[in-house]
Design a protein around this motif. Structure first.
Motif, PDB file in Angstrom:
ATOM      1  N   ASN A   1       5.075  30.458 -12.510  1.00  7.74           N
ATOM      2  CA  ASN A   1       3.579  30.346 -12.390  1.00  7.74           C
ATOM      3  C   ASN A   1       2.921  31.581 -12.872  1.00  7.74           C
ATOM      4  O   ASN A   1       1.933  31.506 -13.677  1.00  7.74           O
ATOM      5  N   LEU A   2       3.236  32.802 -12.385  1.00  7.96           N
ATOM      6  CA  LEU A   2       2.830  34.047 -12.553  1.00  7.96           C
ATOM      7  C   LEU A   2       2.694  34.300 -13.885  1.00  7.96           C
ATOM      8  O   LEU A   2       2.167  34.867 -14.854  1.00  7.96           O
ATOM      9  N   ILE A   3       3.982  34.133 -14.675  1.00  6.25           N
ATOM     10  CA  ILE A   3       4.276  34.359 -16.057  1.00  6.25           C
ATOM     11  C   ILE A   3       3.521  33.354 -17.146  1.00  6.25           C
ATOM     12  O   ILE A   3       3.113  33.814 -17.912  1.00  6.25           O
ATOM     13  N   THR A   4       3.519  32.153 -16.689  1.00  7.32           N
ATOM     14  CA  THR A   4       2.655  31.306 -17.312  1.00  7.32           C
ATOM     15  C   THR A   4       1.123  31.639 -17.336  1.00  7.32           C
ATOM     16  O   THR A   4       0.654  31.787 -18.516  1.00  7.32           O
ATOM     17  N   ASN A   5       0.760  31.907 -16.515  1.00  6.07           N
ATOM     18  CA  ASN A   5      -0.813  32.280 -16.125  1.00  6.07           C
ATOM     19  C   ASN A   5      -0.905  33.589 -17.176  1.00  6.07           C
ATOM     20  O   ASN A   5      -1.842  33.513 -17.899  1.00  6.07           O
ATOM     21  N   ALA A   6       0.158  34.484 -17.157  1.00  7.28           N
ATOM     22  CA  ALA A   6      -0.291  35.883 -17.736  1.00  7.28           C
ATOM     23  C   ALA A   6      -0.295  35.575 -19.428  1.00  7.28           C
ATOM     24  O   ALA A   6      -0.942  36.209 -20.005  1.00  7.28           O
ATOM     25  N   ALA A   7       0.948  34.695 -19.745  1.00  8.87           N
ATOM     26  CA  ALA A   7       1.063  34.450 -21.186  1.00  8.87           C
ATOM     27  C   ALA A   7      -0.313  33.700 -21.609  1.00  8.87           C
ATOM     28  O   ALA A   7      -0.756  33.918 -22.961  1.00  8.87           O
ATOM     29  N   GLU A   8      -0.973  32.810 -20.978  1.00 14.01           N
ATOM     30  CA  GLU A   8      -1.797  31.863 -21.281  1.00 14.01           C
ATOM     31  C   GLU A   8      -3.245  32.895 -21.349  1.00 14.01           C
ATOM     32  O   GLU A   8      -4.304  32.486 -21.925  1.00 14.01           O
ATOM     33  N   ALA A   9      -3.290  33.897 -20.594  1.00 13.18           N
ATOM     34  CA  ALA A   9      -4.394  34.781 -20.351  1.00 13.18           C
ATOM     35  C   ALA A   9      -4.385  35.897 -21.606  1.00 13.18           C
ATOM     36  O   ALA A   9      -5.150  36.662 -22.020  1.00 13.18           O
ATOM     37  N   MET A  10      -3.518  35.476 -22.776  1.00  9.31           N
ATOM     38  CA  MET A  10      -3.330  36.609 -23.746  1.00  9.31           C
ATOM     39  C   MET A  10      -3.281  35.578 -25.268  1.00  9.31           C
ATOM     40  O   MET A  10      -2.153  35.717 -25.776  1.00  9.31           O
ATOM     41  N   PRO A  11      -4.405  34.853 -25.586  1.00  9.99           N
ATOM     42  CA  PRO A  11      -4.212  33.995 -26.688  1.00  9.99           C
ATOM     43  C   PRO A  11      -4.044  34.723 -28.006  1.00  9.99           C
ATOM     44  O   PRO A  11      -3.286  34.000 -29.018  1.00  9.99           O
TER      45      PRO A  11
END
Length: 769
Positions: free
Chosen positions: A506-516
């Motif tokens: 969940n943390l990695i997914t959120n971090a990736a989606e915060a960097m479009p």
């Protein structure tokens, strides 16, 4: 200079001072008595110790020397010490002092005579010691000590002339030196006694002057009393007038001080300001500590709120009534733009001391209350959602039991090369994934961590880095790179690898989606010791932790959103694209279920950092257990009673147990189970903990134990382990198994319970007996 009439030879007071001789001798004796007694003890001690040297230097004359020391001299000193405690000693103490000086000196002279020359001359040192001891330490008067010293020196000189085989010149030198030593001792003794007598005379003069001074003081006191009485009569009328005025001033001052004390003791910002000019007229200490000690005289809205113009709350509106008199108070809540804290403000008009209208304002800091309200609302929301998630998870677990259990049974009968084997295997894995999703719901409900294994966090992180889920995420975000930095010395923790893996995802997914536009995600683990509590997003207490950090260089999180990101269903993502609003809530629930803490910080457009702190354990990770062959947990025809309110669950359990060579009966409620046990004994029960309506598993087990003490049982439930499960196990039930369960799980639980003896469990042993 001080002039004292003393006899130059005896040093006794003479002439006009003769009357001082008797009191001087009395005072001199009283001051010297204890000191003289100690000197006698010292003389006995030193005179006895030197007897050791007699035996070493003059062994042939040892007996004669010891006779002098221990039979003559030491007993005399001891008798003198005893005699000092009698009344007669006061009259004879000076002659006795002289006698002891002569006895000690003559004893040394006798030793010189007895011992062979020239070594015998060393006893002359003892004579010198004796002379100076007599002149100085024993408080002998000059005349007494001088006579005793001359006698000793004369005897020693005669012994030298009789014994020494030397010329007249050498004897003259010896005699001259000893005579000089004696004269020096006499001079010292003369000076000491003269000093003591002058000191006594000076004290006498001071006492006489004190008597005169006391008389003068008594006369002055009489005159002062008389003058004071006159002044008291003169000032009596003035005092009454001054007293009345001081009383009025004291009451006014006390009133002001009490008011100031009360205002300064209140933990709130209190100020009075002019209604027209808005100038601060008064402020308590709490407000001065908040905004500065120099705020009195400044403009209120500039000093307190940092505004150039007064806000609508600062206007005259609502302060006076239609007649211009102070109206009722009113209040409002407001966030101060200067310090960012929340206040509840009470304001009303008062009449100031000069008659003008002023504003009294009390601002109480409610920032902590606001934060507590927010946490309470978040907790209530989590509780409501948790109750919903828990109920749904229970029903789904019962449904999923068939999707996990039946495919496992089918796979036992389908060859691996059959294409149906892969289809059924897919169905089984889908059911297991669905069960994992249900477990996420239980995590959200804070009821989901059922596994408490010793695990290595690095292993979980590495497994995720190698997982298909991360590969899929990288394909969606190709410009995002992940930089792992795993400390190889990181310690272990206790928890659930499934939940922790979900948290990392969940943390990695959120971090990736915060960097479009792409960026870097840092993923690190590290041992961490807190020697004091750390205040961040939440307070991390002192202790040893493993810190899991996930940091990104993305768009960041606004400070207004940071407090809400862990709330369920809170998301800024577009519907249908990504996110359900549960990911960070699951992260929060997982960390809390692992007794951990979260520190989240972010700067908008610069990225975010999430630090997860988990308590360490120094236990080692257990080795993975390989799948057991079915013969390890196959039954031997025992009779099993399945108690479950869901028909599909009863059928599935019966099917599994028959495949494991058990005889099976099923009932749909606790009442039916109790009735069955009354008629038929069984080897073991499989009890569903949640059954409605009617008795639940715990109450059913209690009723059965009254009929069949020591009845073996295992417990199943779609919920996580609860207090009622623990209570049932305390009564004697065996292992708890969460639905949906696999064939191996139920088989091993049954074998363990059936093969256990009553002695393995004290509760069972007591129930059997």
């Amino acid at each position: 200079m001080l002039r004292v009439n003393l006899n130059p030879l005896t040093l006794a007071f003479t002439g006009s001072d003769k009357s001082l001789e008797a009191p001087f001798r009395k005072a001199y004796f009283s001051n010297s008595l204890n000191y003289v007694r100690r000197c006698k003890l010292y003389a006995i001690l030193f005179f006895s110790i030197f007897g050791i040297l007699d035996a070493h230097v003059f062994p042939e004359q040892k007996c004669q020397l010891w006779f002098i020391r221990y039979v003559l001299v030491c007993p005399m000193f001891m008798l003198g010490l005893i005699f000092s405690y009698t009344a007669a000693y006061r009259r004879l103490w000076q002659p006795i002092n002289g006698f002891y000086i002569m006895v000690t000196g003559l004893a040394y002279v006798a030793m010189v005579v007895i011992t062979p020359a020239p070594e015998s001359l060393y006893y002359g040192i003892g004579i010198i010691f004796c002379i100076f001891f007599g002149y100085t330490f024993v408080h002998a008067r000059f005349i007494t000590a001088a006579i005793s010293g001359i006698v000793v020196i004369g005897a020693y000189q005669g012994a030298l002339m009789w014994l020494m085989e030397a010329g007249g010149l050498i004897q003259l030198i010896f005699g001259t030196h000893f005579l000089g030593i004696n004269l020096l001792g006499m001079l010292i003794c003369y000076s000491l006694e003269t000093h003591r007598r002058k000191s006594f005379f000076l004290n006498h003069l001071l006492a006489e002057e004190k008597k005169k001074t006391d008389g003068i003081n008594r006369n002055l006191e009489k005159r002062v009393k008389a003058r004071t009485a006159a002044l008291q009569r003169i000032n009596q009328d003035l005092k009454k007038e001054v007293f009345d005025r001081k009383q009025a001033e004291a009451r006014m001052r006390s009133s002001h001080e009490q008011l100031a004390t009360v205002l300064d003791s209140i933990d709130a910002d209190i100020n009075v300001s002019d209604v027209e000019s808005r100038t601060i007229l008064l402020a308590n200490q709490h407000m001065k500590r908040t905004y500065g000690n120099d705020i009195v005289g400044k403009n209120c809205h500039q000093t307190i709120a940092g505004r150039d113009m007064a806000g609508h709350q600062c206007k005259r509106v609502r302060l006076p009534d239609e007649n211009g008199r102070p109206a009722e108070s009113y209040s409002w809540e407001q966030k101060n733009p200067l310090n960012g804290r929340w206040y509840i403000i009470y304001s009303r008009a008062i009449v100031w001391e000069d008659g003008r209208l002023a504003r009294l304002q009390v601002a109480t800091d409610i920032t902590v209350v606001k934060a507590m309200e927010a946490r309470l609302q978040r907790a209530q929301k989590m509780e409501a959602i948790g109750a919903l998630a828990g109920g749904v998870a229970h029903d789904l677990n019962n449904i999923l039991s068939g999707l996990v259990g039946y495919p496992e049974l089918l796979l036992m009968d389908i060859p691996e090369d059959d294409e149906m084997h892969s289809i059924v295997e897919t169905i089984k894995k889908s059911g297991e994934k669905a069960a994992a999703i249900v477990q996420d719901l239980l995590t959200l409900a804070r009821r989901g961590v059922t596994v408490t294994d010793v695990i290595g966090l690095n292993r979980i992180v590495q497994d995720y880095l190698d997982s298909p889920e991360l590969a899929k995420l990288k394909s969606i975000h190709p410009r995002v790179t992940i930089h792992p930095d795993l400390d190889p010395a990181v310690l272990n923790i206790i928890g659930s690898s499934v939940h922790l893996s979900k948290t990392i995802m969940n943390l990695i997914t959120n971090a990736a989606e915060a960097m479009p536009e792409g960026g870097q995600i840092s993923l690190s683990t590290q041992n961490c010791y807190m020697d004091r509590p750390m205040n961040g997003f939440e307070t991390v207490p002192e202790g040893e932790y493993i810190r899991l950090r996930v940091a990104d260089s993305g768009i960041g999180i606004p400070s207004s959103d940071l407090e809400q990101i862990f709330e369920p269903f809170y998301t800024k993502k577009k519907m249908g694209r990504s996110g359900t609003g549960l990911g960070m809530a699951v992260v929060w629930g997982t960390v809390k279920d692992h007794s951990g803490f979260i520190d989240a910080r972010s700067i908008q457009d610069q990225g975010a950092v999430f630090d997860l702190y988990f308590p360490i354990t120094r236990k080692d990770v257990e080795k993975e257990v390989e799948a057991r062959p079915i013969d390890r947990y196959r039954g031997a025809g025992e009779l099993v009673l399945v108690v479950d309110d869901i028909k599909e669950q009863r059928d599935l359990a019966a099917f599994m147990l028959k495949r494991l060579n058990y005889r099976v009966d099923t009932v749909a409620s606790g009442d039916e189970a109790v009735a069955y046990i009354r008629q038929t004994s069984v080897d073991i029960l499989i009890l569903d903990m949640i059954m409605a309506p009617g008795m639940d598993g715990l109450e059913t087990y209690r009723q059965i134990l009254r009929i069949s003490p020591g009845q073996r049982a295992i417990i199943t439930s779609g919920f996580s382990e609860s207090e009622r499960v623990v209570e049932a196990q305390q009564l004697g039930a065996g292992r708890y198994i969460r639905k949906p369960y696999r064939l191996e799980q139920i088989g091993m639980a049954l074998r363990e319970e059936l093969t256990a003896t009553p002695a393995d469990d004290p509760k069972k042993a007591s129930s059997v007996n």
